[in-house]
Write a protein that holds these residues in place. Structure first.
Motif, short mmCIF file in Angstrom:
data_model
loop_
_atom_site.label_atom_id
_atom_site.label_comp_id
_atom_site.label_asym_id
_atom_site.label_seq_id
_atom_site.Cartn_x
_atom_site.Cartn_y
_atom_site.Cartn_z
N MET A 1 -51.84 39.48 -40.26
CA MET A 1 -50.62 38.71 -40.40
C MET A 1 -49.73 38.87 -39.16
SD MET A 1 -48.03 38.42 -43.46
CE MET A 1 -46.32 38.68 -43.22
N LEU A 2 -49.76 40.05 -38.54
CA LEU A 2 -48.95 40.28 -37.34
C LEU A 2 -49.36 39.34 -36.21
CD1 LEU A 2 -46.85 41.97 -35.80
CD2 LEU A 2 -48.70 43.53 -35.21
N ILE A 3 -50.65 39.12 -36.04
CA ILE A 3 -51.13 38.26 -34.95
C ILE A 3 -50.67 36.82 -35.19
CG2 ILE A 3 -53.18 37.35 -33.83
CD1 ILE A 3 -54.05 40.11 -33.64
N ILE A 4 -50.75 36.36 -36.42
CA ILE A 4 -50.30 35.00 -36.74
C ILE A 4 -48.81 34.86 -36.48
CG2 ILE A 4 -49.98 33.35 -38.64
CD1 ILE A 4 -52.60 34.47 -39.82
N PHE A 5 -48.04 35.87 -36.86
CA PHE A 5 -46.59 35.83 -36.65
C PHE A 5 -46.26 35.84 -35.16
CE2 PHE A 5 -42.19 37.14 -36.74
CZ PHE A 5 -41.69 36.38 -37.80
N ILE A 6 -46.99 36.61 -34.36
CA ILE A 6 -46.75 36.66 -32.92
C ILE A 6 -47.03 35.30 -32.29
CG2 ILE A 6 -47.59 37.64 -30.74
CD1 ILE A 6 -47.89 40.31 -32.23
N ILE A 7 -48.13 34.67 -32.68
CA ILE A 7 -48.46 33.33 -32.15
C ILE A 7 -47.38 32.33 -32.56
CG2 ILE A 7 -50.10 31.43 -32.31
CD1 ILE A 7 -52.30 33.61 -32.58
N PHE A 8 -46.99 32.37 -33.82
CA PHE A 8 -45.95 31.49 -34.33
C PHE A 8 -44.64 31.72 -33.58
CE2 PHE A 8 -42.55 30.77 -37.53
CZ PHE A 8 -42.72 29.40 -37.69
N SER A 9 -44.29 32.97 -33.33
CA SER A 9 -43.05 33.30 -32.61
C SER A 9 -43.10 32.79 -31.17
CB SER A 9 -42.83 34.80 -32.60
OG SER A 9 -42.67 35.28 -33.91
N GLY A 10 -44.25 32.92 -30.54
CA GLY A 10 -44.40 32.41 -29.18
C GLY A 10 -44.20 30.91 -29.11
N LEU A 11 -44.75 30.20 -30.08
CA LEU A 11 -44.56 28.75 -30.12
C LEU A 11 -43.09 28.38 -30.34
CD1 LEU A 11 -47.69 27.69 -32.20
CD2 LEU A 11 -47.29 27.32 -29.76
N ILE A 12 -42.43 29.12 -31.20
CA ILE A 12 -41.01 28.85 -31.46
C ILE A 12 -40.18 29.11 -30.20
CG2 ILE A 12 -38.98 29.69 -32.70
CD1 ILE A 12 -40.76 29.97 -35.15
N LEU A 13 -40.42 30.24 -29.53
CA LEU A 13 -39.69 30.54 -28.31
C LEU A 13 -39.93 29.50 -27.22
CD1 LEU A 13 -39.97 34.42 -28.05
CD2 LEU A 13 -37.87 33.07 -28.22
N TYR A 14 -41.18 29.03 -27.11
CA TYR A 14 -41.50 27.99 -26.13
C TYR A 14 -40.72 26.71 -26.42
CZ TYR A 14 -44.14 24.49 -23.55
OH TYR A 14 -44.48 23.45 -22.73
N ASN A 15 -40.72 26.29 -27.68
CA ASN A 15 -40.00 25.06 -28.04
C ASN A 15 -38.49 25.21 -27.88
OD1 ASN A 15 -42.19 23.42 -28.64
ND2 ASN A 15 -42.37 24.25 -30.71
N ILE A 16 -37.96 26.36 -28.22
CA ILE A 16 -36.52 26.59 -28.05
C ILE A 16 -36.15 26.55 -26.56
CG2 ILE A 16 -34.68 28.32 -28.29
CD1 ILE A 16 -35.34 26.97 -30.91
N ASN A 17 -37.00 27.12 -25.70
CA ASN A 17 -36.74 27.09 -24.26
C ASN A 17 -36.80 25.66 -23.72
OD1 ASN A 17 -36.11 29.75 -23.66
ND2 ASN A 17 -38.25 30.33 -23.57
N LYS A 18 -37.72 24.85 -24.23
CA LYS A 18 -37.77 23.45 -23.82
C LYS A 18 -36.50 22.72 -24.23
CE LYS A 18 -41.21 20.97 -25.01
NZ LYS A 18 -42.42 20.36 -25.56
#
Length: 59
Positions: A1-18
């Motif tokens: 579950m941690l790996i899925i959450f890290i991937i999900f968090s990375g996508l969120i941070l990328y979109n927020i930065n855009k």
């Protein structure tokens, strides 16, 4: 579950930065202030993501 959450968090941070970049361009924020805007938003989003992970972990 941690790996899925890290991937999900990375996508969120990328979109927020855009979106932050679009905001800076639209509001014509000077180049000198942009790093501070990005840093503030990234810190706040990271706190939000960490708190949501802790909530999911302990419920």
């Amino acid at each position: 579950m941690l790996i899925i959450f890290i991937i999900f968090s990375g996508l969120i941070l990328y979109n927020i930065n855009k979106m932050t970049n679009s905001l800076c361009q639209q509001k014509e924020i000077p180049e000198e202030r942009q790093p501070k805007v990005f840093r503030t938003i990234n810190v706040l989003i990271t706190i939000l993501l960490l708190s949501s992970y802790v909530e999911i972990l302990f419920t």
